[in-house]
Each structure stands twice: as C-alpha cells, then as structure tokens.
Design a protein around this motif. Structure first.
Motif, PDB file in Angstrom:
ATOM      1  N   PHE A 274       0.847  -1.190   0.000  1.00 47.53           N
ATOM      2  CA  PHE A 274       0.000   0.000   0.000  1.00 47.53           C
ATOM      3  C   PHE A 274       0.879   1.236   0.000  1.00 47.53           C
ATOM      4  O   PHE A 274       1.825   1.344   0.791  1.00 47.53           O
ATOM      5  CB  PHE A 274      -0.924   0.022   1.225  1.00 47.53           C
ATOM      6  N   ARG A 276      -0.075   4.160   0.875  1.00 48.15           N
ATOM      7  CA  ARG A 276      -0.443   4.999   2.010  1.00 48.15           C
ATOM      8  C   ARG A 276      -1.417   4.214   2.881  1.00 48.15           C
ATOM      9  O   ARG A 276      -1.874   3.132   2.508  1.00 48.15           O
ATOM     10  CB  ARG A 276      -1.097   6.314   1.557  1.00 48.15           C
ATOM     11  N   TYR A 284     -10.200   4.167   0.099  1.00 51.05           N
ATOM     12  CA  TYR A 284      -9.210   3.534  -0.777  1.00 51.05           C
ATOM     13  C   TYR A 284      -9.420   3.943  -2.232  1.00 51.05           C
ATOM     14  O   TYR A 284     -10.547   4.085  -2.701  1.00 51.05           O
ATOM     15  CB  TYR A 284      -9.269   2.005  -0.649  1.00 51.05           C
ATOM     16  N   ASP A 288      -3.643   3.461  -4.457  1.00 57.20           N
ATOM     17  CA  ASP A 288      -3.066   2.989  -3.194  1.00 57.20           C
ATOM     18  C   ASP A 288      -2.450   1.603  -3.315  1.00 57.20           C
ATOM     19  O   ASP A 288      -1.711   1.178  -2.416  1.00 57.20           O
ATOM     20  CB  ASP A 288      -4.144   2.956  -2.098  1.00 57.20           C
TER      21      ASP A 288
END
Length: 306
Positions: A274, A276, A284, A288
């Motif tokens: 991911f 972040r 989401y 990401d």
C-alpha cells in the motif's frame, strides 16, 4: 518445494472438465459443473493471489471491490473508472425493453454523458454494495455491515459473528444478477507475545455459483485485496483467504480457454504494497495499490454469459 497455490485452481478446472455434469444453465450457454470446492491462499507475506496462467486485469478487479465498498449500484461510476464488467446486464435489459440494437460502446457513452439516462438504465438494483453498506431491515432501518465488521474486529476479535452477506431474499427479484459470492466471514488468530500487531486476519468466502473461467480469477484477487485492506485498517497481519465454492462450473464456450490454462505453468504470485494508509475503508483508491512482480502468461479472451 511447496506446490504452487495456483494449482488448486488448475486442478479444479481439470476435475470439472473430466467429471463435471453437463448442464443447461440460466444463461442458455451450458456448463460442465461440480458441486463443492475449497481453495486456500496464504497472504501473510504480502502475497496477492493474482493468477498467472493468464493475465488477470487486477486493477479492474480491485476497482470493482472498491465500488462494492462504496455501496453504489449504478454502472455510471464504474464506467468513469473504465470498468465495463457490469455493462452486459443493463444493456441487455435496455435492448429488450426498447428494441434498440444499440452497441455496447454507444450505450456506455450515453450512460456517461446523460445522468437521466444513467439513472433509468444504468442501475443494477440492490446488488452487492447496497446490501453490504445499506441493508434495510423490516423496520426500514439501514445497516452498514462493513462498518459493523470493522468495529467488531477492533472491539471483540474473538467473535464468531464477524461476517457480512448479500443474499437479501426480499431484494433478489430487483437485482440485475443474484449475488454469487454471498458470505464473508472473518477470523482473527491472536497476536504472538512481543509483537505490535493486533492479530492475524483471515477471511472465508462462501460463493454459491462460480464461473471458473472468468469470474474466479477476479473474485480471488479482489477478495484477497479486501483482506489486505481491512487488515491495514485494524492493525492486523493478513492471514489466509479461504474460498469455498458451491456450483463451480466451466461454460461450454470456455473449454478452449480452460485447456489453454492447463497447458501453462504457474509463475510466482505478486506482492502487494500500500502506498499509504487511507483514513478509513471508504477512502481507498486504485492508486493505493502497488502490485510488484506480476509476470503472467498472455490474456485469453472469452465471452461473458449473461
């Protein structure tokens, strides 16, 4: 050396081709069908089980899961993300209702450009996302099943009631397609002493009906992505995805594709990182998801049975 986990999928296809019951199905295409199957995928090292014996368009699969999580049911928002996998059902309904032999491209363009047209012809009824996020009970009250699961994972991770599902009997006749993947049940293995995480999160998905050629590669990818997302949100380590199929089938017009898959050797599954930590499960975006090391065999085109 451990056997590649994708062989679970290939072995299931082989079994269906060799011993499946030949059946006429809802679509009229016909299938070879078996009843009852289980596959398990270890996600604990960051693995994202995207099948490699053909290219799976994983961004489309994950975008669909993100769309489910929004609770939306209109294809307009999907088309804005260039996801066209749900167009066949409203397009078929429009053609039958109006007699207009509109092309898929023209139909999708009109959905995108004309909000009133999209409202009338682009809605799929109370499908997955509606049931997951806005289930309406007999009293008219809405229930957010996803938020409930996340809250319980944080408050009572040993619970045996951490699940959500989409088989709302009273709404089935309003849906463009009855839910195939129906029940999502979570389980937490307690953390080891001296570790910072809150446990190991696994998911068992019960799927009543599974198109092995087109549907299952998407389903497994997006369901594993969901485990990774929720694990991130509740500070847990991803564990296993356990997939349980009811009627698992190969459409008769997918047999050539199935045989091509069986002729190919699986390659290593990619890893997911991911970029972040989103503020919530509602935040989401496809950006990401960084998928590393995906090197599949070429894609195989095959028709969707509507």
């Amino acid at each position: 050396m451990p056997r590649h986990p994708e062989f679970q999928y290939l072995d299931l296809i082989q079994d269906v081709l060799e011993t499946g019951d030949r059946r006429i199905d809802r679509t009229g295409v016909g299938t070879l069908s078996k009843f009852g199957a289980v596959m398990r995928f270890d996600l604990s090292d960051g693995t994202l089980p995207i099948y490699t014996t053909k290219r799976v368009f994983w961004k489309t699969a994950v975008k669909e899961m993100i769309w489910f999580l929004t609770g939306q049911t209109n294809i307009q928002s999907l088309l804005r993300e260039n996801v066209k996998i749900w167009t066949d059902w409203p397009l078929d309904a429009y053609r039958k209702a109006t007699g207009d032999p509109i092309s898929q491209e023209a139909f999708e363009a009109r959905i995108l450009q004309d909000d009133a047209f999209a409202l009338q012809w682009g809605d799929l009824g109370p499908v997955y996302g509606k049931q997951w996020r806005r289930w309406v009970d007999a009293k008219g009250e809405e229930h957010d099943q996803i938020a409930g699961v996340i809250e319980m994972l944080k408050r009572d991770p040993s619970s045996r009631r951490m699940l959500f599902h989409a088989w709302n009997v009273g709404d089935l006749d309003q849906m463009a397609l009855h839910p195939c993947h129906m029940t999502y049940q979570f389980h937490v293995r307690q953390p080891k002493e001296g570790t910072d995480n809150q446990g190991t999160l696994s998911l068992l998905v019960g799927q009543r009906s599974c198109d092995l050629g087109l549907g299952n590669p998407f389903n497994v990818c997006q369901q594993a992505a969901l485990v990774h997302m929720i694990a991130q949100q509740v500070d847990m380590t991803p564990g296993e995805l356990i997939w349980v199929g009811g009627d698992v089938h190969v459409y008769l017009n997918h047999i050539d594709m199935a045989q091509t898959l069986l002729s190919r050797e699986p390659r290593p599954f990619p890893k997911l990182h991911f970029t972040r930590r989103p503020s919530s499960i509602d935040d989401y975006r496809i950006e990401d998801f960084e998928v590393m090391g995906y090197d599949p065999h070429p894609a195989i085109d095959a028709p969707v049975a509507v």
